[in-house]
Enzyme design. Structure first.
Site, PDB file in Angstrom:
ATOM      1  N   PRO A   2       0.845  -1.207   0.000  1.00  0.00           N
ATOM      2  CA  PRO A   2       0.000   0.000   0.000  1.00  0.00           C
ATOM      3  C   PRO A   2       0.877   1.253   0.000  1.00  0.00           C
ATOM      4  CG  PRO A   2      -0.610  -1.495   1.800  1.00  0.00           C
ATOM      5  CD  PRO A   2       0.689  -1.972   1.246  1.00  0.00           C
ATOM      6  N   GLU A   3       0.569   2.196  -0.894  1.00  0.00           N
ATOM      7  CA  GLU A   3       1.309   3.453  -0.972  1.00  0.00           C
ATOM      8  C   GLU A   3       0.360   4.577  -0.525  1.00  0.00           C
ATOM      9  OE1 GLU A   3       3.400   3.702  -4.756  1.00  0.00           O
ATOM     10  OE2 GLU A   3       3.494   1.518  -4.875  1.00  0.00           O
TER      11      GLU A   3
END
Ligand code: ZN
Length: 274
Positions: A2-3
């Protein structure tokens, strides 16, 4: 994995559930989540805390409590949060912690690879520990000039410099490849070698891909999901990430795949000249 856009989407999904609620019971099932601290002690410290706000900085979720303390959550590769009415969470062997709230909701933290972390910080510890780990927020006050100052003098490949969370916060492999494709910059160019026009294009591209990622509720590849179990659709917008060998959407040249700093990197060898 996840960014920034995925973490921001998680934040937006979980904030209405957590904000204002008191943690009635906390079970930390995996000691790795809070090491080197004792999970029973951390769970005891969290019990009774009331959430005032769920914030985000880079890829960290920041659960702020009325006491002034904060829980800093990093999802790393495969962490995610789920919520359901009390007693209604699905059985899941990857559940690492469960929080029962006084508003009739249970929140579970799930993590297949188990690299995620929960850190309970005192009020005075939060700002210095974030400042030591993270550069500026790309959707905040970051200007092209300031981005240039962060990259100045650096000989590392542009791709590596942008993945470094101390340069700017929140980017990972997906959004760096997309931003470099959008700004037509080669991932191996020395980070300190960009001129003013390059920097303006890069700055605009970073903000554009992150905003699109947030609008599309992140990219769902493997384990990422929203707190209500729904999926994001950013993967439908990819021009570069994961598309090695496919034709460039701008010029039709097959996209090249190389490794930069150990990370698979996809770019157009025609549009993104070295
Ligand atoms: Zn191209």
């Amino acid at each position: 994995m996840p960014e920034l856009p995925e973490v921001e989407t998680v934040r937006r999904g979980i904030a209405p559930v957590l904000e204002g609620a008191r943690l009635e019971q906390v079970e930390i099932l995996d000691p790795r989540l809070v090491r080197p601290f004792d999970p029973v002690i951390v769970a005891g410290e969290l019990t009774g805390e009331r959430v005032v706000e769920v914030g985000r900085r880079g890829k960290y979720l920041i659960v702020r409590f009325a006491s002034g303390r904060s829980l800093l959550i990093h999802l790393r590769m495969t962490g995610s949060l789920r919520h359901a009415r009390r007693g209604m969470l699905a059985d899941d062997p990857h559940t690492r912690a469960v929080v029962r709230l006084d508003n009739g909701t249970d929140v579970a933290y799930r993590d297949v690879r188990r690299f995620g972390t929960w850190e309970l910080l005192e009020e005075r510890e939060l700002a210095p520990s974030l400042a030591a780990r993270l550069g500026p927020e790309p959707l905040g006050t970051l200007s092209a000039k300031r981005l240039g100052r962060r990259l100045a003098g650096r000989r590392a490949p542009l791709k590596s410099a942008l993945l470094d969370q101390r340069t700017i916060a929140g980017l990972g492999n997906i959004y760096v490849d997309e931003a470099l494709w959008q700004s037509r910059l080669h991932p191996l160019r020395p980070a300190g070698g960009l001129d003013g026009r390059d920097l303006a294009r890069l700055h605009r591209a970073i903000r554009r891909v992150l905003r699109t990622g947030i609008e599309r509720q992140g990219a769902t590849l493997r384990d990422y999901a929203l707190p209500d179990g729904a999926s994001g659709t950013m993967q439908e917008e990819f021009h570069a990430y994961g598309r090695g060998g496919e034709p460039c959407d701008r010029c039709g040249t097959p996209l090249a795949r190389i490794t930069v700093g150990g990370r698979t990197t996809t770019f157009c060898p025609r549009c993104q000249r070295a």
